[in-house]
Scaffold this motif. Structure first.
Motif, mmCIF file in Angstrom:
data_model
loop_
_atom_site.group_PDB
_atom_site.id
_atom_site.type_symbol
_atom_site.label_atom_id
_atom_site.label_comp_id
_atom_site.label_asym_id
_atom_site.label_seq_id
_atom_site.Cartn_x
_atom_site.Cartn_y
_atom_site.Cartn_z
ATOM 1 N N ALA A 301 -43.454 -15.493 29.580
ATOM 2 C CA ALA A 301 -42.472 -16.577 29.524
ATOM 3 C C ALA A 301 -42.907 -17.714 28.605
ATOM 4 O O ALA A 301 -42.241 -18.745 28.546
ATOM 5 N N ASP A 302 -44.031 -17.547 27.897
ATOM 6 C CA ASP A 302 -44.572 -18.618 27.058
ATOM 7 C C ASP A 302 -44.345 -18.313 25.582
ATOM 8 O O ASP A 302 -44.690 -17.223 25.097
ATOM 9 N N PHE A 303 -43.812 -19.332 24.874
ATOM 10 C CA PHE A 303 -43.439 -19.162 23.471
ATOM 11 C C PHE A 303 -43.968 -20.333 22.653
ATOM 12 O O PHE A 303 -44.063 -21.461 23.144
ATOM 13 N N SER A 304 -44.306 -20.051 21.398
ATOM 14 C CA SER A 304 -44.844 -21.087 20.519
ATOM 15 C C SER A 304 -44.786 -20.609 19.084
ATOM 16 O O SER A 304 -44.734 -19.398 18.813
ATOM 17 N N LEU A 305 -44.795 -21.563 18.153
ATOM 18 C CA LEU A 305 -45.025 -21.246 16.747
ATOM 19 C C LEU A 305 -46.470 -21.538 16.375
ATOM 20 O O LEU A 305 -46.852 -21.403 15.212
ATOM 21 N N GLY A 306 -47.268 -21.946 17.366
ATOM 22 C CA GLY A 306 -48.651 -22.334 17.124
ATOM 23 C C GLY A 306 -49.619 -21.203 17.358
ATOM 24 O O GLY A 306 -49.330 -20.032 17.091
ATOM 25 N N ALA A 307 -50.813 -21.555 17.856
ATOM 26 C CA ALA A 307 -51.914 -20.614 17.999
ATOM 27 C C ALA A 307 -51.486 -19.341 18.707
ATOM 28 O O ALA A 307 -50.715 -19.379 19.661
ATOM 29 N N GLN A 308 -51.985 -18.227 18.237
ATOM 30 C CA GLN A 308 -51.778 -16.878 18.756
ATOM 31 C C GLN A 308 -50.454 -16.253 18.315
ATOM 32 O O GLN A 308 -50.289 -15.035 18.387
ATOM 33 N N SER A 311 -48.596 -16.889 12.611
ATOM 34 C CA SER A 311 -48.318 -16.192 11.350
ATOM 35 C C SER A 311 -47.319 -15.058 11.496
ATOM 36 O O SER A 311 -46.816 -14.551 10.485
ATOM 37 N N LEU A 312 -47.002 -14.635 12.713
ATOM 38 C CA LEU A 312 -45.889 -13.691 12.887
ATOM 39 C C LEU A 312 -44.638 -14.265 12.228
ATOM 40 O O LEU A 312 -43.943 -13.581 11.466
ATOM 41 N N TYR A 313 -44.342 -15.530 12.527
ATOM 42 C CA TYR A 313 -43.139 -16.168 11.990
ATOM 43 C C TYR A 313 -43.321 -16.529 10.515
ATOM 44 O O TYR A 313 -42.389 -16.396 9.710
ATOM 45 N N GLU A 314 -44.510 -16.970 10.162
ATOM 46 C CA GLU A 314 -44.805 -17.341 8.776
ATOM 47 C C GLU A 314 -44.555 -16.192 7.813
ATOM 48 O O GLU A 314 -44.100 -16.394 6.678
ATOM 49 N N TYR A 315 -44.828 -14.957 8.263
ATOM 50 C CA TYR A 315 -44.725 -13.814 7.371
ATOM 51 C C TYR A 315 -43.291 -13.309 7.190
ATOM 52 O O TYR A 315 -43.045 -12.482 6.310
ATOM 53 N N LEU A 316 -42.353 -13.795 7.972
ATOM 54 C CA LEU A 316 -40.979 -13.315 7.823
ATOM 55 C C LEU A 316 -40.396 -13.696 6.455
ATOM 56 O O LEU A 316 -39.955 -12.823 5.694
ATOM 57 N N PRO A 317 -40.367 -14.985 6.078
ATOM 58 C CA PRO A 317 -39.854 -15.290 4.730
ATOM 59 C C PRO A 317 -40.800 -14.824 3.625
ATOM 60 O O PRO A 317 -40.355 -14.473 2.531
ATOM 61 N N ARG A 335 -33.941 -16.115 10.271
ATOM 62 C CA ARG A 335 -32.839 -16.980 10.661
ATOM 63 C C ARG A 335 -32.694 -17.043 12.179
ATOM 64 O O ARG A 335 -32.510 -18.129 12.760
ATOM 65 N N SER A 336 -32.786 -15.901 12.839
ATOM 66 C CA SER A 336 -32.637 -15.870 14.294
ATOM 67 C C SER A 336 -33.781 -16.598 14.982
ATOM 68 O O SER A 336 -33.577 -17.370 15.929
ATOM 69 N N ALA A 337 -35.001 -16.373 14.498
ATOM 70 C CA ALA A 337 -36.171 -17.014 15.110
ATOM 71 C C ALA A 337 -36.132 -18.526 14.928
ATOM 72 O O ALA A 337 -36.414 -19.286 15.875
ATOM 73 N N MET A 338 -35.784 -18.996 13.754
ATOM 74 C CA MET A 338 -35.784 -20.441 13.516
ATOM 75 C C MET A 338 -34.646 -21.140 14.248
ATOM 76 O O MET A 338 -34.770 -22.305 14.643
ATOM 77 N N ALA A 339 -33.532 -20.448 14.457
ATOM 78 C CA ALA A 339 -32.454 -21.046 15.263
ATOM 79 C C ALA A 339 -32.950 -21.302 16.685
ATOM 80 O O ALA A 339 -32.684 -22.358 17.276
ATOM 81 N N ALA A 340 -33.677 -20.332 17.244
ATOM 82 C CA ALA A 340 -34.217 -20.504 18.591
ATOM 83 C C ALA A 340 -35.308 -21.567 18.612
ATOM 84 O O ALA A 340 -35.413 -22.351 19.567
ATOM 85 N N MET A 391 -43.299 -23.427 6.229
ATOM 86 C CA MET A 391 -42.526 -22.213 6.514
ATOM 87 C C MET A 391 -41.027 -22.506 6.471
ATOM 88 O O MET A 391 -40.262 -21.754 5.848
ATOM 89 N N PHE A 392 -40.583 -23.594 7.106
ATOM 90 C CA PHE A 392 -39.172 -23.959 7.046
ATOM 91 C C PHE A 392 -38.750 -24.220 5.601
ATOM 92 O O PHE A 392 -37.646 -23.855 5.186
ATOM 93 N N GLY A 393 -39.636 -24.855 4.830
ATOM 94 C CA GLY A 393 -39.302 -25.127 3.435
ATOM 95 C C GLY A 393 -39.141 -23.852 2.637
ATOM 96 O O GLY A 393 -38.192 -23.712 1.855
ATOM 97 N N LEU A 394 -40.065 -22.904 2.820
ATOM 98 C CA LEU A 394 -39.982 -21.655 2.075
ATOM 99 C C LEU A 394 -38.739 -20.871 2.455
ATOM 100 O O LEU A 394 -38.006 -20.381 1.584
ATOM 101 N N GLY A 395 -38.476 -20.753 3.764
ATOM 102 C CA GLY A 395 -37.271 -20.054 4.190
ATOM 103 C C GLY A 395 -36.011 -20.735 3.689
ATOM 104 O O GLY A 395 -35.063 -20.083 3.234
ATOM 105 N N GLY A 396 -36.008 -22.060 3.755
ATOM 106 C CA GLY A 396 -34.843 -22.796 3.280
ATOM 107 C C GLY A 396 -34.587 -22.598 1.808
ATOM 108 O O GLY A 396 -33.445 -22.446 1.363
#
Length: 571
Positions: A301-308, A311-317, A335-340, A391-396
């Motif tokens: 039930a724990d979510f983060s863009l930080g430690a652990q 880079s999963l999210y960083e590597y998408l764009p 797009r789906s991940a950043m909306a959440a 990451m937001f800048g690159l995706g944007g």
């Protein structure tokens, strides 16, 4: 080959291109064979390891081919003057280069061939297999800083690397991939030195065996004995970033060698991410820890863009950029991940001045059936989370999402603000903040701030006050400068660099420090640690922000999570 039948023979231009490609392939193979004759291979050839769960080549996925898709320009269109730095910008770049050379000299004199320099005691230590991690990690920094003599001096040591020669019985798959494999692939992209590619292939063959599990998901730790016995299993509670952040390196290795095995391995992880993105307790995001053995991301039930998870999210764009936009799955998942993330992870701190800044926090699913949505946003920031602005800048930029570039600036300015908030001029490793109920902001409430704790206004706690020479803040500052052209980011970078130098410099190098909240830079306690990312990432980004913008252009390269630039497909 495409034929032109107007004269019954190939068109001269296409024939010339074809012959040039054939010549290049033969030339590269010749250079590689020459390199192999000069430098011995590793003591164990993992490419000959019999796999317990082999995959037929006919069932393997190949890197997507065809025309490049319409990824948009990333870099700002700088004026000509930016390509000839003025005296002040050049002096700042030289100061960063001098700081690097000071650390490099100390490492090569007192630590090489160990992984890291202990910058206070001036001794070496091994933290990542004993294969000279700092040397490999910093090869591309040497090239970027035009330190060609220092780079050439390392080539015999690179050629002597033996991936079978380690006191360890297991290695961290993620760290070995991003530091060693990523470092060598980038150095090869920048130099074309065949010995570097030779050693990258040897290591790639080792790491490929980590995918020899019943479901082809790699474990967190690659145990040599289990691998040779064919008894490896994927983990049941591994950091989501670990197996899901290997895609850039394995893809680039496939692109450079034509060996599709590496790409096929990470393509299977991509399919797992696609299949499970909307099945988690917080659809759109994957939890920090995942049961990869059962391919079940639903239990945490724990979510983060930080430690652990970072880079999963960083590597998408970034994967979209490296593949030339040919695989729409990465943009869709981004797009789906950043909306959440915008809804549940990002937060705006409550501040006396009402600064319009954002941070990346954490989220916990409390009760999915609750009337309020059952998801708690936890306003705890991390220095590690400062990469999110970039990451937001690159995706944007890549996908033409203007609002993401605006969010990227708010996030990056948040980290710049946090640096300036502490007496040393550096932000801490982990901290909690007072938050507003939405990203639109709120009025300052003095009663909510506990003045007894003596933290700067807006902070609830500083749970980990260290600074360990991390690069994530300057990473986003550099990327936003290159994306927007705004000089304020260069000015912020210089303030950050001077603050870090004042607080972390030792007699011969730089060291992680115990506490950034002490009253002055002169009062910091050195931790006798200088991780390889200091010279691979932090100083590289500081150097690049004061360099001409065509040096490692964001439209020609994409950085892995260890700041190693990989060449993007030629437009």
């Amino acid at each position: 080959m495409v034929w032109s039948w107007r004269r019954g023979r190939p068109s001269a231009r296409r024939l010339g291109v074809f012959l040039a490609v054939v010549f290049l392939i033969l030339f590269l193979r010749y250079r590689l064979s020459l390199s192999e004759s000069m430098y011995p291979p590793s003591g164990f050839d993992w490419s000959k390891q019999q796999l317990r769960y082999p995959i037929n080549e006919s069932d393997m996925s190949r890197p997507p081919q065809g025309p490049l898709q319409n990824l948009q320009r990333v870099q700002y269109r700088f004026q000509r003057a930016a390509f000839v730095p003025d005296a002040r910008t050049k002096s700042r770049r030289d100061a960063v280069r001098d700081a690097f050379l000071r650390c490099w000299k100390s490492y090569t004199e007192h630590a090489l061939p160990h992984d890291e320099l202990m910058p206070v005691s001036l001794t070496g230590k091994d933290t990542f297999g004993g294969w000279a991690a700092t040397m490999v990690d910093a090869l591309d920094t040497l090239l970027i800083m035009d330190l060609k003599d220092e780079f050439r001096a390392m080539l015999p040591l690179v050629g002597a690397l033996d991936w079978a020669n380690t006191p360890l019985t297991s290695i961290n798959v993620f760290e070995t991939t991003i530091r060693y494999l990523g470092g060598m692939l980038s150095a090869y992209d920048l130099s074309g030195e065949p010995v570097i590619l030779q050693k990258a292939i040897e290591l790639g063959d080792l790491l490929y065996v980590a995918f020899d599990t019943p479901n082809h998901m790699p474990p967190f730790w690659f145990d040599f004995r289990d691998a040779k016995k064919g008894t490896q299993q994927a983990g049941t509670s591994d950091p989501s970033a670990s197996p899901c952040s290997l895609s850039l390196e394995f893809t680039r290795l496939s692109q450079l060698t034509g060996d599709i095995r590496y790409f096929d391995a990470i393509e299977r992880i991509k399919h797992f991410l696609e299949r499970t993105q909307d099945t988690t307790q917080l659809p759109g995001l994957w939890p920090v820890f995942i049961d990869f053995a059962r391919e079940d991301p639903t239990r945490s039930a724990d979510f983060s863009l930080g430690a652990q998870a970072d880079s999963l999210y960083e590597y998408l764009p970034k994967m979209s950029a490296l593949l030339g936009g040919r695989d729409p799955a990465y943009e869709k998942m981004y797009r789906s991940a950043m909306a959440a993330a915008e809804k549940h992870i990002l937060f705006r701190p409550m501040l006396p001045g009402g600064d319009d800044i954002l941070f990346s926090g954490n989220a916990r699913v409390r009760d999915k059936e609750a009337a309020d949505g059952g998801v708690d946003t936890i306003p705890e920031g991390q220095h590690l989370g400062c990469f999110v602005g970039g990451m937001f800048g690159l995706g944007g930029k890549l996908f033409g999402i203007k609002s993401h570039v605006e969010t990227a600036e708010r996030l990056t300015r948040g980290c710049m603000w946090a640096y300036a908030s502490f007496p040393t001029g550096i932000m801490p490793e982990v901290f909690g903040m007072l938050s507003c109920p939405s990203l639109d902001g709120c009025a300052w409430d003095e009663d909510r701030w506990d003045s007894e704790k003596k933290h700067p206004k807006g902070f609830k706690h500083v749970r980990d006050p260290r600074y360990i020479l991390r690069p994530e803040a300057i990473e986003s500052v550099f990327l936003l400068y290159r994306m927007t052209g705004k000089a304020e980011y260069q000015e912020a970078a210089w303030r950050m660099f001077t603050a870090i130098q004042d607080a972390t410099a030792t007699e011969r190098a730089n060291s992680a420090i115990m506490d950034v909240t002490v009253e002055s830079s002169n009062a910091t306690t050195k931790l006798d640690s200088m991780e390889s990312f200091w010279m691979a990432e932090t100083l590289k980004y500081f150097y690049l922000i004061f360099s001409p913008p065509d040096l490692v252009s964001l439209d020609e390269f994409v950085f892995n999570t260890e700041a190693h630039p990989f060449r993007r497909p030629d437009r």
